[in-house]
Design an enzyme around this catalytic site. Sequence first.
Site, PDB file in Angstrom:
ATOM      1  N   SER A 117       0.805  -1.228   0.000  1.00 35.26           N
ATOM      2  CA  SER A 117       0.000   0.000   0.000  1.00 35.26           C
ATOM      3  C   SER A 117       0.835   1.274   0.000  1.00 35.26           C
ATOM      4  CB  SER A 117      -0.932   0.024   1.218  1.00 35.26           C
ATOM      5  OG  SER A 117      -0.192   0.006   2.421  1.00 35.26           O
ATOM      6  N   ASP A 164      -2.782   8.782   7.517  1.00 34.36           N
ATOM      7  CA  ASP A 164      -3.773   7.911   8.161  1.00 34.36           C
ATOM      8  C   ASP A 164      -3.042   7.030   9.184  1.00 34.36           C
ATOM      9  OD1 ASP A 164      -2.584   5.781   6.810  1.00 34.36           O
ATOM     10  OD2 ASP A 164      -4.243   5.467   5.408  1.00 34.36           O
ATOM     11  N   HIS A 188       0.025   5.269   7.012  1.00 31.32           N
ATOM     12  CA  HIS A 188       0.741   5.760   5.833  1.00 31.32           C
ATOM     13  C   HIS A 188       1.209   7.206   5.988  1.00 31.32           C
ATOM     14  CE1 HIS A 188      -1.987   2.520   4.445  1.00 31.32           C
ATOM     15  NE2 HIS A 188      -0.887   2.139   3.824  1.00 31.32           N
TER      16      HIS A 188
END
Length: 375
Positions: free
Chosen positions: A41, A331, A334
């Site tokens: 991600s 977040d 990240h």
Amino acid sequence: MGSSGGWRWWAWGVVSLVMAVASSGMRGADAARAFFVFGDSLVDNGNNNYLATSARADSPPYGIDYPTRRPTGRFSNGLNIPDFISRELGAESTLPYLSPELTGQRLLVGANFASAGIGILNDTGIQFVNIIRIYRQLEYFQEYQRRLSALVGKERAQRLVTGSLVLITLGGNDFVNNYYLVPFSARSRQFALPDYVKYLISEYKKILRRLYDLGPRRVLVTGTGPLGCVPAELAMRGRNGECSEELQRAGSLFNPQLVQMLAQLNSEVGSDVFIGANTRQMSNDFVSNPRAFGFITSKVACCGQGPYNGLGLCTVASNLCPNRDVYAFWDPFHPSERANGLIVQQIMSGPTEYMYPMNLSTALALDRALASSLN
């Protein structure tokens, strides 16, 4: 990160040419260089949008600072690490491999195969169900090469892949979403942490060797981030805002062994194909001293809920900070767009403490110098 014998096969005449090329700032010279991205991600730019999985970033407020102000599938408020590297290459961002827009001339730019949730191991991220595990990403890369050959011919396609830049980011999820996902996880019962790290490194070496066999000759490999210091871990495992010692220990074991493995691989293939980026140290710099980098906090996520905004996902119902540039984390897991940009600055021009055996600017200049000497 340690120093290297990575210059062993360069004559001083070539090195001086490199310095001349590097100082000339020939960023545009790399514009024709294809860029390929593999991993999780941290580098996914939208492949998971096309999959039936919970590991997605395709709804607001993701993308709030992206040029379109819309979610793209990047796990960021704006640009991610591959976007900043594409800028350094003087190229447009690569498209997700699953995007229907990736056709025709856009194939020449490269492609992003990354998928949020995956790890080095196939059993990492099983809770996300439909994600593109790393060997499947490599199979897609082979499929991409066949599509490219049909477009421009086999010889030109091979040159484009050989001369490409590759970024691969793996490892964090093997700890967060596997070994430490639940107490007494299957992998933690199977391996003590030091043995698990050795196993991961041995499996990662197979992946990188497979990638090499598929043609690229310049591969940027990032280490894990500050696993125990992300807001999610502060909320779930930390005590009084302190980083999770166990996850930090995992990163401190993994990253040096990754560098050793890359040195072995480079020795085996006979040149410095693989470049290690100590993203853990880069991130630790602004985690330990956020104000020195213009952040007001590295503990609280911009978007989230609960302690440190570290619980659950970032959604339209979450707390959302008004100024994303002053938060190190976007977040619970990240980095923010601005933090991603700082990481890429170090990738491009950082010292050997951060980059092994050389930074990316030097590697790109070496490649240009070699290409010039062969023409």
